[in-house]
Scaffold this motif. Structure first.
Motif, PDB file in Angstrom:
ATOM      1  N   HIS A   1       0.820  -1.212   0.000  1.00  0.00           N
ATOM      2  CA  HIS A   1       0.000   0.000   0.000  1.00  0.00           C
ATOM      3  C   HIS A   1       0.856   1.265   0.000  1.00  0.00           C
ATOM      4  O   HIS A   1       0.472   2.274  -0.599  1.00  0.00           O
TER       5      HIS A   1
ATOM      6  N   HIS B   1       3.804   1.711  -1.433  1.00  0.00           N
ATOM      7  CA  HIS B   1       4.252   1.923  -2.808  1.00  0.00           C
ATOM      8  C   HIS B   1       3.125   2.495  -3.651  1.00  0.00           C
ATOM      9  O   HIS B   1       3.324   3.448  -4.424  1.00  0.00           O
ATOM     10  N   ASP B   2       1.922   1.942  -3.490  1.00  0.00           N
ATOM     11  CA  ASP B   2       0.799   2.409  -4.303  1.00  0.00           C
ATOM     12  C   ASP B   2       0.391   3.826  -3.933  1.00  0.00           C
ATOM     13  O   ASP B   2      -0.009   4.607  -4.801  1.00  0.00           O
TER      14      ASP B   2
ATOM     15  N   CYS C   1       2.600   6.014  -5.814  1.00  0.00           N
ATOM     16  CA  CYS C   1       2.198   6.047  -7.224  1.00  0.00           C
ATOM     17  C   CYS C   1       0.969   6.919  -7.432  1.00  0.00           C
ATOM     18  O   CYS C   1       0.863   7.629  -8.442  1.00  0.00           O
TER      19      CYS C   1
ATOM     20  N   ARG D   1      -5.603  -2.888  -0.871  1.00  0.00           N
ATOM     21  CA  ARG D   1      -5.810  -2.664  -2.300  1.00  0.00           C
ATOM     22  C   ARG D   1      -6.474  -1.316  -2.580  1.00  0.00           C
ATOM     23  O   ARG D   1      -6.554  -0.895  -3.732  1.00  0.00           O
TER      24      ARG D   1
ATOM     25  N   PHE E   1      -4.354   1.128  -4.625  1.00  0.00           N
ATOM     26  CA  PHE E   1      -4.298   0.763  -6.041  1.00  0.00           C
ATOM     27  C   PHE E   1      -5.588   1.153  -6.744  1.00  0.00           C
ATOM     28  O   PHE E   1      -5.573   1.647  -7.876  1.00  0.00           O
TER      29      PHE E   1
ATOM     30  N   TRP F   1      -5.359   4.661  -7.554  1.00  0.00           N
ATOM     31  CA  TRP F   1      -4.424   4.845  -8.669  1.00  0.00           C
ATOM     32  C   TRP F   1      -5.143   4.605  -9.995  1.00  0.00           C
ATOM     33  O   TRP F   1      -4.974   5.356 -10.959  1.00  0.00           O
TER      34      TRP F   1
ATOM     35  N   PHE G   1       1.654   0.016 -13.986  1.00  0.00           N
ATOM     36  CA  PHE G   1       0.212   0.192 -13.860  1.00  0.00           C
ATOM     37  C   PHE G   1      -0.526  -0.622 -14.914  1.00  0.00           C
ATOM     38  O   PHE G   1      -1.516  -1.296 -14.608  1.00  0.00           O
TER      39      PHE G   1
ATOM     40  N   ARG H   1      -0.509  -4.346 -14.031  1.00  0.00           N
ATOM     41  CA  ARG H   1      -1.318  -4.688 -12.857  1.00  0.00           C
ATOM     42  C   ARG H   1      -2.804  -4.480 -13.110  1.00  0.00           C
ATOM     43  O   ARG H   1      -3.634  -5.297 -12.681  1.00  0.00           O
TER      44      ARG H   1
END
Length: 228
Positions: A4, A6-7, A10, A123, A126, A129, A152, A155
């Motif tokens: 989470h 890292h996301d 992003c 999640r 993400f 994102w 991206f 995924r």
């Protein structure tokens, strides 16, 4: 479990790209049509702002939206606002989401989204994102599927393949960019249809942003995917 942190980073980078792009628009451009049927660019930005607040609700244990009607009304109310107000709203709501994401929490817990959908809290970044990247493309202001970060694209392709997996209206399909492959649709030991294409074209088809005309299909017709 998803990374989470890292996301969240992003999401921050994607939001910065979006804000830089929309800051140069004028009010006429904002009132113009987006690539989403029936929505202006202002609708897209109003949705992005309210989605950020909705995901704060999710992370903090509240209903994502008060109701579907309230969600739609908020978007309609926010759509005609001037550029500077829209940009500030997207920026400020994004900051609230980042703050909620940075707060200490159990990221293994299950949270509830719209329509009774549940997921791991890990999640949620993400999912945000996805909202920022795809709706940036939907604005139709020069940011295309080909411009999306490679991580991206991979995924989100996997996420959408998983989403359609087991769907009774989607035949078993092997989706491949020539290097990676995903299986989706109704269960089958060996999918009868193979869909091959560039990563951006595959994602565009799965996400309902392209009609699939650029894809190669073997073993049958290109499946018609249900709306997301």
């Amino acid at each position: 479990m998803m990374d989470h942190a890292h996301d969240l980073a992003c999401v921050r980078e994607a939001t910065d790209r979006l804000l830089t792009a929309v800051a140069v628009l004028d009010n006429a451009a904002l009132a113009g049509p987006s690539r989403l049927p029936g929505w202006s660019r202002g609708h897209v930005l109003a949705h992005l702002a309210r989605n950020a607040d909705a995901l704060v609700n999710v992370l903090e244990g509240r209903p994502m939206y008060a109701s579907a009607e309230a969600r739609d009304a908020d978007i309609e109310e926010g759509a005609p606002r001037p550029v500077e107000i829209q940009v500030a709203d997207v920026r400020d709501s994004a900051a609230r989401f980042q703050a909620a994401g940075d707060a200490p929490a159990d990221w293994t817990r299950t949270v509830e989204l719209r329509n009774g959908v549940t997921d791991s809290a890990s999640r949620v970044p993400f999912r945000r994102w996805v909202e920022v990247e795809l709706h940036h493309v939907d604005l139709g202001i020069g940011y295309e599927l080909e411009d999306l970060p490679a991580e991206f694209v991979e995924r989100e392709t996997g996420f959408l393949a998983e989403r359609f997996s087991g769907h009774p209206d989607v035949p078993a399909v092997r989706v491949t960019d020539g290097t990676r492959a995903w299986i989706t649709g109704r269960g089958a030991d060996v999918p009868g249809i193979t869909v091959t294409g560039r990563p951006a074209d595959l994602l565009g088809w799965l996400a309902g942003r392209r009609d699939g005309a650029a894809l190669e299909v073997a073993g049958g017709d290109l499946p018609k995917l249900p709306p997301l």
